[in-house]
Write an enzyme that holds these catalytic residues in place. Sequence first.
Site, PDB file in Angstrom:
ATOM      1  N   ASP A   1       0.822  -1.202   0.000  1.00  0.00           N
ATOM      2  CA  ASP A   1       0.000   0.000   0.000  1.00  0.00           C
ATOM      3  C   ASP A   1       0.860   1.258   0.000  1.00  0.00           C
ATOM      4  O   ASP A   1       1.434   1.619   1.025  1.00  0.00           O
ATOM      5  CB  ASP A   1      -0.899  -0.025   1.240  1.00  0.00           C
ATOM      6  CG  ASP A   1      -1.825   1.167   1.325  1.00  0.00           C
ATOM      7  OD1 ASP A   1      -2.012   1.849   0.306  1.00  0.00           O
ATOM      8  OD2 ASP A   1      -2.360   1.414   2.429  1.00  0.00           O
TER       9      ASP A   1
ATOM     10  N   ASP B   1      -1.824   5.697  -5.156  1.00  0.00           N
ATOM     11  CA  ASP B   1      -2.204   4.827  -4.045  1.00  0.00           C
ATOM     12  C   ASP B   1      -2.565   3.429  -4.533  1.00  0.00           C
ATOM     13  O   ASP B   1      -3.671   3.187  -5.024  1.00  0.00           O
ATOM     14  CB  ASP B   1      -3.389   5.455  -3.305  1.00  0.00           C
ATOM     15  CG  ASP B   1      -3.774   4.705  -2.046  1.00  0.00           C
ATOM     16  OD1 ASP B   1      -3.125   3.694  -1.717  1.00  0.00           O
ATOM     17  OD2 ASP B   1      -4.735   5.134  -1.381  1.00  0.00           O
TER      18      ASP B   1
END
Length: 348
Positions: free
Chosen positions: A28, A216
């Site tokens: 992430d 992201d």
Amino acid sequence: MRDVCLHVQYYGQIAVGTPLQNFTTCFDTGSSDLWLPAAGCSSYACRFHNLYNPDDSSTAQIPEGGADALGFFIGYGTGAVEGVTVNDTLKVGAITVPRQATGGVLQATPDFTDSSCDGLFGLGFQALSSQHAAPPFFNMIAAHQLDSNQFSVWLNPDLAADNAGEIVFGGVNSGRFVGDLATVPVVNESFWAIGMDSIQVNGQNVPISATTAAVDTGSTIIAMTDADARAINAVIPGSAYWSDGGIYNLTNCNDLASQPVITFQIGGRPYQLQPADYTQQANQTNSDSGCISAFVPGSPSDQLLILGDPFLRRYFSTYSYDPSSGSAAVGFATAAPDAAAASATAVG
């Protein structure tokens, strides 16, 4: 890196401790903490995942400050975790990082019960860390474990493929993209946030407030303010806001050709999303269940747009950091199909 659960999580194998304890973690770039469910976790969600036990590791250490000072709480868009930080050896492929801050989660909300990964592998900057510790990528650099101070992410454009993606630390797999790789500087070292020139449809700018984009890998959508989401969805035929769900439903799922190409102008270059890129089936097990727009309200800032997986499946991405100058950059190139990597090698 493998993706299950309808392509909402991209995860891979890591190991922590001595002897090694194996886990799956979601990679992430939108967060900065490494955490794993720990032995002693009291939450129902922890029962369905591998548990990290620092008592079974000879290299586990309580960081300076003592256990009482090292509690952490992390809230996400959906869900939250709480626990205590331990320093331990981290192993990712052939890379070994000593004394990596590792969150042992003792409480987790039910959101993580069905998660495909055991824990989270944050790839953002330390400024975002709830543990106030250097994230794994920056410790890899400090430990001189990388051939080059970068990592790269390829998410398979083919959603039906078994091989969902690949992350390379310290290099770039040249077979994972086609054309030139263009880089842009990071403007805010918390997220991998870059300047965004505009968003266009048919050559015309869409009036939005966002001027930066946080890249992201942990987001399944492209998130923005309510006003920006409204402006973009207004140019997509058949788009209608569903207030209870906070999303835009699309009524013409079977006629994607009627939808426009949406272009992100970043660093003076155009990055196009085709209708299939930003249109998602509401239920991927039922093609008749309708579809939704990937442009969703939910940005934490008027100036910030969250550039998630619908963009990253179209564009291979690189993330580099220069410790001597403290500067960072993100690079993009058109993602290649899986077969293109067969004869390619990773390069620094």
